[in-house]
Write a protein that holds these residues in place. Structure first.
Motif, PDB file in Angstrom:
ATOM      1  N   GLN A 177       0.825  -1.214   0.000  1.00  0.00           N
ATOM      2  CA  GLN A 177       0.000   0.000   0.000  1.00  0.00           C
ATOM      3  C   GLN A 177       0.858   1.262   0.000  1.00  0.00           C
ATOM      4  O   GLN A 177       0.603   2.206  -0.772  1.00  0.00           O
ATOM      5  N   ARG A 234      -1.122  -1.028  -6.516  1.00  0.00           N
ATOM      6  CA  ARG A 234      -1.933  -1.197  -5.301  1.00  0.00           C
ATOM      7  C   ARG A 234      -3.077  -2.172  -5.553  1.00  0.00           C
ATOM      8  O   ARG A 234      -4.198  -1.973  -5.078  1.00  0.00           O
ATOM      9  N   THR A 235      -2.798  -3.243  -6.275  1.00  0.00           N
ATOM     10  CA  THR A 235      -3.814  -4.239  -6.585  1.00  0.00           C
ATOM     11  C   THR A 235      -3.392  -5.594  -6.010  1.00  0.00           C
ATOM     12  O   THR A 235      -2.237  -5.991  -6.146  1.00  0.00           O
ATOM     13  N   ASN A 248      -9.593  -6.636  -1.545  1.00  0.00           N
ATOM     14  CA  ASN A 248      -9.442  -5.231  -1.151  1.00  0.00           C
ATOM     15  C   ASN A 248      -9.625  -5.059   0.345  1.00  0.00           C
ATOM     16  O   ASN A 248     -10.403  -5.788   0.971  1.00  0.00           O
ATOM     17  N   VAL A 249      -8.940  -4.090   0.899  1.00  0.00           N
ATOM     18  CA  VAL A 249      -9.194  -3.636   2.265  1.00  0.00           C
ATOM     19  C   VAL A 249     -10.160  -2.468   2.150  1.00  0.00           C
ATOM     20  O   VAL A 249      -9.826  -1.428   1.574  1.00  0.00           O
ATOM     21  N   THR A 250     -11.366  -2.645   2.663  1.00  0.00           N
ATOM     22  CA  THR A 250     -12.418  -1.656   2.448  1.00  0.00           C
ATOM     23  C   THR A 250     -12.735  -0.891   3.732  1.00  0.00           C
ATOM     24  O   THR A 250     -12.330  -1.273   4.830  1.00  0.00           O
ATOM     25  N   ARG A 277     -21.924  -3.100   5.077  1.00  0.00           N
ATOM     26  CA  ARG A 277     -21.025  -2.947   3.944  1.00  0.00           C
ATOM     27  C   ARG A 277     -21.641  -2.191   2.767  1.00  0.00           C
ATOM     28  O   ARG A 277     -20.947  -1.937   1.776  1.00  0.00           O
ATOM     29  N   GLU A 280     -19.599   0.735   1.030  1.00  0.00           N
ATOM     30  CA  GLU A 280     -18.195   0.723   1.447  1.00  0.00           C
ATOM     31  C   GLU A 280     -17.293   1.159   0.299  1.00  0.00           C
ATOM     32  O   GLU A 280     -17.653   1.070  -0.871  1.00  0.00           O
ATOM     33  N   THR A 281     -16.094   1.627   0.643  1.00  0.00           N
ATOM     34  CA  THR A 281     -15.142   2.119  -0.348  1.00  0.00           C
ATOM     35  C   THR A 281     -13.791   1.453  -0.152  1.00  0.00           C
ATOM     36  O   THR A 281     -13.523   0.843   0.886  1.00  0.00           O
ATOM     37  N   VAL A 282     -12.944   1.584  -1.175  1.00  0.00           N
ATOM     38  CA  VAL A 282     -11.543   1.185  -1.075  1.00  0.00           C
ATOM     39  C   VAL A 282     -10.732   2.480  -1.005  1.00  0.00           C
ATOM     40  O   VAL A 282     -10.546   3.160  -2.017  1.00  0.00           O
ATOM     41  N   GLN A 289      -9.457   7.467   5.841  1.00  0.00           N
ATOM     42  CA  GLN A 289     -10.198   7.099   7.052  1.00  0.00           C
ATOM     43  C   GLN A 289     -10.523   8.346   7.854  1.00  0.00           C
ATOM     44  O   GLN A 289     -11.679   8.551   8.262  1.00  0.00           O
TER      45      GLN A 289
END
Length: 300
Positions: A177, A234-235, A248-250, A277, A280-282, A289
């Motif tokens: 990341q 970042r994939t 993904n970390v959401t 959820r 929710e976004t990535v 945050q």
């Protein structure tokens, strides 16, 4: 558009067998000059010999490709620096790193020796850090780099008996990341690959009728896409048996409940809403945050 590596130089660690070998062979088949790294140790990391790496080099050369062998342990930063220098001296540049070296020391957490926990972290996490750190200045100078870190479903989602392995593998997602963000201005793209493959480390986990389908060659397409010139960054791609997913970390939309003496009770009462959820976004970075929390405070 063809995924082409002609003119590119790649380092693949842990490439003496399993997915690493397949990665090295595939990169070479598509034109890359490959440095094949492998300590040549056992599944638990003991022992070592450059023979495994040399066998893969011989395969590549027999097929008309170009390759070099290296037996460095990725846990030794000076040896990794020398490995990078070996590739640069021979080829003038290094374009691709596939960080694949790893070991297993499986046990339930209650029975696991702390030394085994630390060693697995050292090989998987610090091994990748050593390779990235040794290559980073070179890739910055080149204004080009493609890094593929090998994560795992054990890190993304957990698996019994693999607290050490899972912790190391999820740490690689965190490394990706930030390196992807920092590398963007130099066209250094950093991605993760979570393979499901039957190897000497994992074959006991597969039913006999699935061993062939989950051969290590089946994850190679994902590696090639993540290492290519037009790769994303970042994939995290998951791959096995010719099937591919993205992880993904959401971040959920969340709920603002305020701060007072009853905040813990209100949070407990609204926990389902916090975890909902829908929408929710990535996040593009960790700063999002805080931005989302500011939105909630402002009533957005």
């Amino acid at each position: 558009m063809a995924v082409d590596f002609r003119g590119r130089v790649a380092i693949v660690t842990g490439a003496g067998g399993g997915p690493g070998r397949q990665h090295a062979l595939a990169l070479a088949a598509r034109g890359a000059k490959v440095l094949v790294n492998d300590l040549g140790g056992a599944v638990d990391g003991s022992g070592g010999s450059v023979t495994a790496a040399q066998r893969v080099v011989d395969e590549i050369r027999a097929a008309g490709g170009e390759a070099l062998a290296n037996g460095a342990s990725v846990t030794d930063f000076e040896a990794v620096q020398a490995m990078v220098q070996q590739a640069e001296d021979a080829r003038g540049r290094v374009d691709v790193l596939v960080s694949n070296a790893g070991i297993l020391r499986d046990k339930s957490f209650g029975k696991m020796d702390i030394a085994d926990f630390r060693l697995v972290l050292d090989v998987h996490l610090m091994g990748a850090v050593h390779c990235c750190k040794a290559l980073w200045p070179l890739m910055q100078r080149q204004k080009y780099g493609r890094i593929v870190l090998t994560t795992s479903s054990s890190g993304l989602y957990g698996n019994f008996g693999r607290a050490n392995y899972g912790a190391a593998k999820m740490a690689l997602v965190g490394l990706m990341q930030t390196l992807a963000i920092e590398g963007q201005k130099h066209d250094i793209r950093v991605n993760c690959l979570a393979p499901t493959a039957a190897t000497r480390m994992t074959e006991a986990l597969f039913p006999p009728d699935m061993l062939q389908a989950f051969g290590p060659e089946a994850v190679v397409p994902a590696m090639l896409v993540l290492a290519a010139e037009d790769a994303p960054t970042r994939t995290t791609l998951c791959a096995g048996a010719g099937a591919f997913e993205a992880a993904n970390v959401t971040l959920t939309r969340g709920v603002h409940i305020g701060l007072d003496a009853q905040a813990p009770e209100r949070l407990a009462a609204h926990l389902d809403a916090v975890r909902d959820r829908a929408g929710e976004t990535v996040p593009g970075s960790g700063a999002e945050q805080g931005a989302n929390e500011m939105r909630l405070v402002r009533g957005g």
